[in-house]
Motif scaffolding. Sequence first.
Motif, short mmCIF file in Angstrom:
data_model
loop_
_atom_site.label_atom_id
_atom_site.label_comp_id
_atom_site.label_asym_id
_atom_site.label_seq_id
_atom_site.Cartn_x
_atom_site.Cartn_y
_atom_site.Cartn_z
N CYS A 52 0.81 -1.22 0.00
CA CYS A 52 0.00 0.00 0.00
C CYS A 52 0.84 1.27 0.00
CB CYS A 52 -0.93 0.01 1.21
SG CYS A 52 -2.28 -1.20 1.09
N ARG A 53 2.13 1.16 0.25
CA ARG A 53 2.97 2.36 0.22
C ARG A 53 3.02 2.98 -1.18
NH1 ARG A 53 6.59 -0.64 3.90
NH2 ARG A 53 6.40 0.33 5.96
N ALA A 54 2.80 2.15 -2.19
CA ALA A 54 2.80 2.64 -3.57
C ALA A 54 1.39 3.01 -4.02
CB ALA A 54 3.39 1.59 -4.51
N GLY A 55 0.43 2.99 -3.11
CA GLY A 55 -0.95 3.29 -3.46
C GLY A 55 -1.83 2.06 -3.26
N ILE A 56 -3.13 2.27 -3.27
CA ILE A 56 -4.06 1.17 -3.10
C ILE A 56 -3.94 0.22 -4.28
CG2 ILE A 56 -6.47 0.52 -2.77
CD1 ILE A 56 -5.24 2.10 -0.49
#
Length: 219
Positions: free
Chosen positions: A58-62
């Motif tokens: 999730c650090r790169a987005g959902i």
Amino acid sequence: MSLEEVALFSIVQAAGWPIWPLIFCSVIALALVLERLVSLRRARIAPTGLVTEVIGVCRAGIPGPEVIDKLAANSLLGKVLAAGLRQATRTNDPELLRRAFETAGRSAAHQLERYLNALATIATAAPLLGLLGTVIGMIEIFGAQAPGSNGTNPAQLAHGISVALYNTAFGLMVAIPSLMAHRYFRSRVSGLLHDMEQAADQLLHRLVHPQLAPSQPNR
């Protein structure tokens, strides 16, 4: 048949029909215990490190729908986390996200507690069924005594009473392991639910954190 099998069959025959419900309860209890042992394995419910892996993704987005669906199929914890991620693709409102996790958590709790009430019922009912069988046996023993007879054979009467007590003994033999298994599974479910709740809280914190606000799904 061995001597032990013959002796056991003789006891069942001597105890009469009241013992058959107890035998049925023992088979059901054994099946429930085996099913719960398989179903409540940690690798199947809440694999170690799953939430850490999800937070890292999730650090790169959902993640996209395909990844979320794969997560939901991973385990029961995966279903709970996937429910929160699906909600996060629509909104980053903390209250709505929490509700999504709670709804999925209630569904998971219901699945974890499946059959535990049946096991508890067997643990409670087995001694009563055994006592009922003993009472019926005692009634038959004393009812078989001829009215007006000069006396009864004490040895024969003692043997009849001992046979009647087979039901009570077998009822306890069914109830005690069933109760122990129920307490064990109840404790295991509580531990798993606690771990799942902690994991959901960690992911919720990441989703609502300002620096980790959810973005649009990857396509």
